[in-house]
Design a protein around this motif. Structure first.
Motif, mmCIF file in Angstrom:
data_model
loop_
_atom_site.group_PDB
_atom_site.id
_atom_site.type_symbol
_atom_site.label_atom_id
_atom_site.label_comp_id
_atom_site.label_asym_id
_atom_site.label_seq_id
_atom_site.Cartn_x
_atom_site.Cartn_y
_atom_site.Cartn_z
ATOM 1 N N ARG A 1 0.829 -1.218 0.000
ATOM 2 C CA ARG A 1 0.000 0.000 0.000
ATOM 3 C C ARG A 1 0.864 1.269 0.000
ATOM 4 N NH1 ARG A 1 -4.039 -3.200 2.882
ATOM 5 N NH2 ARG A 1 -3.335 -2.623 4.950
ATOM 6 N N TYR A 2 2.159 1.150 0.410
ATOM 7 C CA TYR A 2 2.995 2.373 0.406
ATOM 8 C C TYR A 2 4.309 2.237 -0.368
ATOM 9 C CZ TYR A 2 5.064 -0.098 4.457
ATOM 10 O OH TYR A 2 5.628 -1.042 5.292
ATOM 11 N N ILE A 3 4.759 1.020 -0.641
ATOM 12 C CA ILE A 3 6.146 0.863 -1.099
ATOM 13 C C ILE A 3 6.393 1.461 -2.489
ATOM 14 C CG2 ILE A 3 6.000 -1.460 -2.184
ATOM 15 C CD1 ILE A 3 8.728 -0.386 0.253
ATOM 16 N N TYR A 4 5.380 1.424 -3.365
ATOM 17 C CA TYR A 4 5.590 1.904 -4.738
ATOM 18 C C TYR A 4 5.507 3.426 -4.831
ATOM 19 C CZ TYR A 4 5.177 -3.006 -5.721
ATOM 20 O OH TYR A 4 5.391 -4.352 -5.718
ATOM 21 N N ASP A 5 5.117 4.046 -3.733
ATOM 22 C CA ASP A 5 4.923 5.486 -3.683
ATOM 23 C C ASP A 5 5.920 6.120 -2.700
ATOM 24 O OD1 ASP A 5 3.586 7.756 -4.263
ATOM 25 O OD2 ASP A 5 1.961 7.451 -2.821
ATOM 26 N N SER A 6 7.044 5.408 -2.458
ATOM 27 C CA SER A 6 7.980 5.810 -1.407
ATOM 28 C C SER A 6 9.419 5.712 -1.913
ATOM 29 C CB SER A 6 7.845 4.869 -0.200
ATOM 30 O OG SER A 6 6.544 4.876 0.320
ATOM 31 N N ASP A 7 10.338 6.329 -1.151
ATOM 32 C CA ASP A 7 11.775 6.143 -1.399
ATOM 33 C C ASP A 7 12.288 5.087 -0.425
ATOM 34 O OD1 ASP A 7 11.773 8.097 -3.321
ATOM 35 O OD2 ASP A 7 12.365 9.692 -1.941
ATOM 36 N N VAL A 8 12.996 4.106 -0.984
ATOM 37 C CA VAL A 8 13.482 2.993 -0.153
ATOM 38 C C VAL A 8 15.004 3.113 0.006
ATOM 39 C CG1 VAL A 8 13.623 0.483 0.067
ATOM 40 C CG2 VAL A 8 11.628 1.527 -1.036
ATOM 41 N N TYR A 9 15.467 3.123 1.248
ATOM 42 C CA TYR A 9 16.907 3.183 1.546
ATOM 43 C C TYR A 9 17.317 1.900 2.265
ATOM 44 C CZ TYR A 9 16.323 8.089 0.441
ATOM 45 O OH TYR A 9 16.038 9.260 -0.214
ATOM 46 N N VAL A 10 18.466 1.377 1.862
ATOM 47 C CA VAL A 10 18.937 0.150 2.510
ATOM 48 C C VAL A 10 20.305 0.400 3.139
ATOM 49 C CG1 VAL A 10 17.626 -1.426 1.037
ATOM 50 C CG2 VAL A 10 19.906 -0.701 0.305
ATOM 51 N N TYR A 11 20.595 -0.373 4.163
ATOM 52 C CA TYR A 11 21.897 -0.323 4.828
ATOM 53 C C TYR A 11 22.630 -1.598 4.427
ATOM 54 C CZ TYR A 11 25.357 0.069 8.586
ATOM 55 O OH TYR A 11 26.526 0.163 9.314
ATOM 56 N N VAL B 1 11.988 3.285 4.851
ATOM 57 C CA VAL B 1 11.147 3.716 3.734
ATOM 58 C C VAL B 1 10.550 5.072 4.070
ATOM 59 C CG1 VAL B 1 9.065 3.140 2.425
ATOM 60 C CG2 VAL B 1 10.574 1.303 3.203
ATOM 61 N N LEU B 2 10.734 6.032 3.156
ATOM 62 C CA LEU B 2 10.211 7.389 3.374
ATOM 63 C C LEU B 2 9.100 7.682 2.388
ATOM 64 C CD1 LEU B 2 13.336 9.753 3.782
ATOM 65 C CD2 LEU B 2 11.745 8.990 5.559
ATOM 66 N N GLN B 3 7.985 8.196 2.892
ATOM 67 C CA GLN B 3 6.884 8.585 2.016
ATOM 68 C C GLN B 3 6.429 10.010 2.368
ATOM 69 O OE1 GLN B 3 2.866 6.927 2.513
ATOM 70 N NE2 GLN B 3 2.907 6.387 0.359
ATOM 71 N N VAL B 4 6.231 10.830 1.361
ATOM 72 C CA VAL B 4 5.723 12.184 1.595
ATOM 73 C C VAL B 4 4.257 12.067 2.011
ATOM 74 C CG1 VAL B 4 5.261 14.428 0.543
ATOM 75 C CG2 VAL B 4 7.314 13.139 -0.113
ATOM 76 N N ASP C 1 4.687 19.656 4.187
ATOM 77 C CA ASP C 1 5.913 19.935 4.934
ATOM 78 C C ASP C 1 6.332 18.720 5.762
ATOM 79 O OD1 ASP C 1 7.946 21.734 5.677
ATOM 80 O OD2 ASP C 1 6.937 22.138 7.586
ATOM 81 N N GLU C 2 5.824 17.532 5.368
ATOM 82 C CA GLU C 2 5.929 16.381 6.260
ATOM 83 C C GLU C 2 6.257 15.104 5.487
ATOM 84 O OE1 GLU C 2 2.669 16.275 9.261
ATOM 85 O OE2 GLU C 2 2.229 14.443 8.150
ATOM 86 N N ILE C 3 7.191 14.347 6.033
ATOM 87 C CA ILE C 3 7.546 13.067 5.413
ATOM 88 C C ILE C 3 7.479 12.005 6.520
ATOM 89 C CG2 ILE C 3 10.062 13.215 5.728
ATOM 90 C CD1 ILE C 3 10.239 12.422 2.676
ATOM 91 N N GLU C 4 7.117 10.766 6.132
ATOM 92 C CA GLU C 4 6.919 9.732 7.157
ATOM 93 C C GLU C 4 7.847 8.548 6.928
ATOM 94 O OE1 GLU C 4 2.846 8.645 7.863
ATOM 95 O OE2 GLU C 4 3.388 6.742 8.819
ATOM 96 N N ILE C 5 8.412 8.041 8.012
ATOM 97 C CA ILE C 5 9.124 6.761 7.953
ATOM 98 C C ILE C 5 8.043 5.680 8.036
ATOM 99 C CG2 ILE C 5 10.825 5.246 9.030
ATOM 100 C CD1 ILE C 5 12.112 7.751 10.298
ATOM 101 N N LYS C 6 7.754 5.040 6.911
ATOM 102 C CA LYS C 6 6.663 4.060 6.871
ATOM 103 C C LYS C 6 7.122 2.705 7.395
ATOM 104 C CE LYS C 6 3.121 4.702 5.207
ATOM 105 N NZ LYS C 6 1.892 5.313 5.772
ATOM 106 N N ASN C 7 8.437 2.455 7.290
ATOM 107 C CA ASN C 7 8.959 1.151 7.684
ATOM 108 C C ASN C 7 10.430 1.332 8.038
ATOM 109 O OD1 ASN C 7 10.200 -1.564 7.410
ATOM 110 N ND2 ASN C 7 8.197 -2.178 6.606
ATOM 111 N N ILE C 8 10.859 0.743 9.147
ATOM 112 C CA ILE C 8 12.285 0.721 9.502
ATOM 113 C C ILE C 8 12.561 -0.634 10.125
ATOM 114 C CG2 ILE C 8 11.809 1.999 11.651
ATOM 115 C CD1 ILE C 8 14.683 3.159 11.413
#
Ligand code: ACO
Ligand code: ACO
Length: 158
Positions: free
Chosen positions: A37-47, A58-61, A65-72
């Motif tokens: 529901r959010y992954i295709y509309d988000s920026d994904v960063y990996v370590y 995973v960051l989603q606007v 003025d707000e961005i959300e960490i949807k998954n860590i």
């Protein structure tokens, strides 16, 4: 950016077309359907360390003025080595670079460790999504022996 001792990994964006690491994302979210529901509309960063992806965020606007960490999530055998805290700081830097004024993160009412880490990093509870884990998931979810019911939403001004 500094790295947890002995790991020496680096944060990078997931490459276009690269497989989505669902195994990691599923540590922080119950189902692939919820993630999709959010992954295709988000920026994904990996370590990544020694060519292995061991953590993700995973960051989603979610507002002007707000961005959300949807998954860590950090792979189980690498948890409690400060990688989670490093990713929170990295997300904050990325959000600031993108020009956002606040960063949001939501977690379960029984997620004691997560609430500890987020508040220690400067996030404050500002909203409660009542019955979120009951209404949005087919099966009951338990953490620390307590059923998750409500989502606590935390915000940090950056
Ligand atoms: N209760 C309270 N604090 C705890 C507990 C506990 N049960 N267990 C560990 N801690 C503390 C440690 O002492 C340490 O604190 P300190 O630095 O003050 O000593 C801290 O928690 C651990 O910090 P990190 O090592 O940076 O955490 P980690 O690398 O394990 O990452 C994370 C944290 C992302 C929550 C990881 O454990 C994980 O992947 N968990 C499973 C997935 C998950 O729950 N993700 C978050 C869901 S919410 C969302 O995705 C928006
Ligand atoms: N994080 C998570 N769980 C913890 C922690 C921790 N840091 N430390 C202990 N626990 C768990 C234990 O593992 C145990 O759980 P378990 O039974 O599932 O294994 C449980 O907490 C401890 O239970 P008790 O032994 O019954 O707790 P205690 O007799 O210590 O009473 C109390 C709890 C009243 C909070 C006591 O510690 C206290 O007096 N604290 C200081 C005063 C206080 O904070 N009072 C409450 C303020 S709110 C109010 O008054 C309305």
């Amino acid at each position: 950016m500094d790295t947890p001792s002995n790991i020496n990994g680096k944060v990078r964006r997931l490459y276009p077309g690269e497989a989505i690491p669902y195994d990691l994302l599923l540590l922080a979210d119950e189902t692939e359907a919820a993630i999709n529901r959010y992954i295709y509309d988000s920026d994904v960063y990996v370590y990544e360390a020694q060519n292995e992806i061991i953590a993700i965020y995973v960051l989603q606007v979610t507002g002007s003025d707000e961005i959300e960490i949807k998954n860590i999530a950090v792979e189980k055998r690498h948890q409690n080595l400060s990688i989670g805290k490093l990713l929170l700081r990295d997300a904050e830097i990325k959000a600031k670079e993108k020009g956002f004024g606040s960063i949001i993160i939501g977690t379960g009412d029984a997620s004691i460790k997560q609430l500890y880490i987020y508040q220690k990093a400067g996030f404050e509870v500002f909203d409660i999504k009542k019955n979120f884990y009951i209404d949005n998931y087919p099966e009951p979810i338990f953490e620390n022996g307590i059923q998750l019911k409500h989502m606590l939403v935390l915000k940090k001004k950056i």
